[in-house]
Design an enzyme around this catalytic site. Structure first.
Site, PDB file in Angstrom:
ATOM      1  N   GLY A   9      68.967  63.646  68.108  1.00  0.00           N
ATOM      2  CA  GLY A   9      68.453  64.751  67.296  1.00  0.00           C
ATOM      3  C   GLY A   9      69.445  64.413  65.803  1.00  0.00           C
ATOM      4  N   ASN A  10      70.510  63.792  65.886  1.00  0.00           N
ATOM      5  CA  ASN A  10      71.168  63.583  64.634  1.00  0.00           C
ATOM      6  C   ASN A  10      70.527  62.417  63.757  1.00  0.00           C
ATOM      7  OD1 ASN A  10      72.927  65.654  64.906  1.00  0.00           O
ATOM      8  ND2 ASN A  10      74.354  64.464  65.942  1.00  0.00           N
ATOM      9  N   LYS A 122      75.333  71.833  76.797  1.00  0.00           N
ATOM     10  CA  LYS A 122      74.215  71.122  75.645  1.00  0.00           C
ATOM     11  C   LYS A 122      74.770  71.831  74.596  1.00  0.00           C
ATOM     12  CE  LYS A 122      71.138  68.551  73.810  1.00  0.00           C
ATOM     13  NZ  LYS A 122      71.162  67.279  73.747  1.00  0.00           N
ATOM     14  N   LYS A 206      68.055  64.775  76.145  1.00  0.00           N
ATOM     15  CA  LYS A 206      66.857  63.638  75.764  1.00  0.00           C
ATOM     16  C   LYS A 206      67.140  62.355  76.641  1.00  0.00           C
ATOM     17  CE  LYS A 206      68.412  60.817  72.270  1.00  0.00           C
ATOM     18  NZ  LYS A 206      69.996  61.005  72.399  1.00  0.00           N
ATOM     19  N   LYS A 264      74.576  59.561  77.828  1.00  0.00           N
ATOM     20  CA  LYS A 264      73.937  58.043  77.566  1.00  0.00           C
ATOM     21  C   LYS A 264      74.287  57.313  78.468  1.00  0.00           C
ATOM     22  CE  LYS A 264      73.871  59.295  72.420  1.00  0.00           C
ATOM     23  NZ  LYS A 264      74.330  60.753  72.419  1.00  0.00           N
TER      24      LYS A 264
END
Length: 307
Positions: A9-10, A122, A206, A264
């Protein structure tokens, strides 16, 4: 190759940047420039985060006292469309009419009994100083956790169980389209009586959703594009070292932050273990070199060995 590339998102809103559209357009233009070469040479599915955007929309939704705030499944759908549009526009401006780009809203089933609903992790929205969060907690009943030196709101991030209707994604991919989907981890839904689906208050990670999608397509390579070169041992210490080629067992033996690199690594390792194909974590600015095998941290099957 069939690629699934997950953008953070960043990628559109960097830490401490102004929360405005001009910044997001600028960052999307940079991202599209890095991705265009890959999009021309490979079959590309692009996913993205939505933490900064969905948190900001939630704050805006709750600021108007005369209306009921939008629930997070609806806000997730809104950010999928918004961010997908921005990426689609900038990619289209570079690729022209030779490579079509399509954005799809994507529902993702989660377990209503996932423990995340009781212990949310989150991060969403902007950062706050510690002396600001007490009033927000009292007024909105938000939950906060420390993120670096500041504080951010957190919400439940349940594990994705199933991508609904992944066949249209595969059809578009096989017909030469760059597909932007599963944005923000997808729209979280739970199964009710029979086959009825209903939205739920959550934001799916995500990377986990992208890993699941990469398994279902299936992808030849799963890439998690972030703002660092890869995975570092002893990160942020004088002994830090970039890992170039590792196995899932090596990575999972290390300790990584639950809210940042941890998901991740978990998502990448799950893809490798389930498919026997590699995954990479690396910088978006090096995406062409990553796909060529010359950059990033490559997570490979156990039998292929590590560095």
């Amino acid at each position: 190759m069939k690629l699934v590339i997950a953008l953070g998102g960043n990628a559109l809103m960097q830490r401490n940047e102004p929360l405005g559209m001009a910044v997001q357009w600028k960052n999307a233009r940079v991202a599209a420039g890095a991705l265009a070469e890959v999009a021309r040479q490979h079959q590309l599915i692009l996913t993205h985060g939505n933490g900064p955007q969905v948190g900001l929309l939630a704050m805006q939704s709750e600021s108007f006292k005369g209306a009921e705030p939008y629930p997070f499944d609806v806000l997730g759908a809104a950010t999928e469309g918004m961010i997908g549009y921005i990426l689609e526009q900038e990619l289209g401006n570079i690729l022209g009419y030779d490579v079509p780009v399509a954005t799809l809203l994507t529902r993702v089933e989660v377990d209503p009994n996932d423990p995340e609903f009781l212990d949310p992790s989150k991060f969403i929205g902007p950062t706050f100083e510690h002396d600001q969060i007490e009033a927000l907690q009292a007024e909105y009943n938000w939950v906060f956790r420390q993120d670096g030196r500041k504080w951010r709101r957190v919400i439940a991030s349940p594990q994705p169980q199933r991508i609904l209707w992944h066949r249209p994604i595969r059809w578009l991919l096989d017909n030469g389209t760059v597909v932007i989907c599963a944005g923000g981890g997808g729209i979280p839904v739970v199964k009710k009586e029979g086959q009825r689906m209903e939205g739920v208050e959550a934001v799916i990670d995500k990377d986990r959703a992208s890993s699941l999608l990469a398994m279902q397509i299936p992808a030849d390579l799963f890439v998690i594009a972030t703002d660092v070169q890869g995975v570092f041992e002893h990160y942020d210490t004088p002994q830090q070292r970039l890992l170039r080629r590792v196995t899932p067992s090596h990575l999972m033996a290390e300790q990584f932050a639950k809210g940042s690199m941890g998901p991740k690594i978990e998502a990448a390792c799950r893809f490798v273990n389930r498919t026997g194909k590699p995954a990479v974590i690396g910088a978006l600015s090096e995406i062409a070199a990553i796909v060529a095998g010359d950059a990033g941290t490559w997570i490979v099957p156990e039998q292929d060995g590590a560095e």
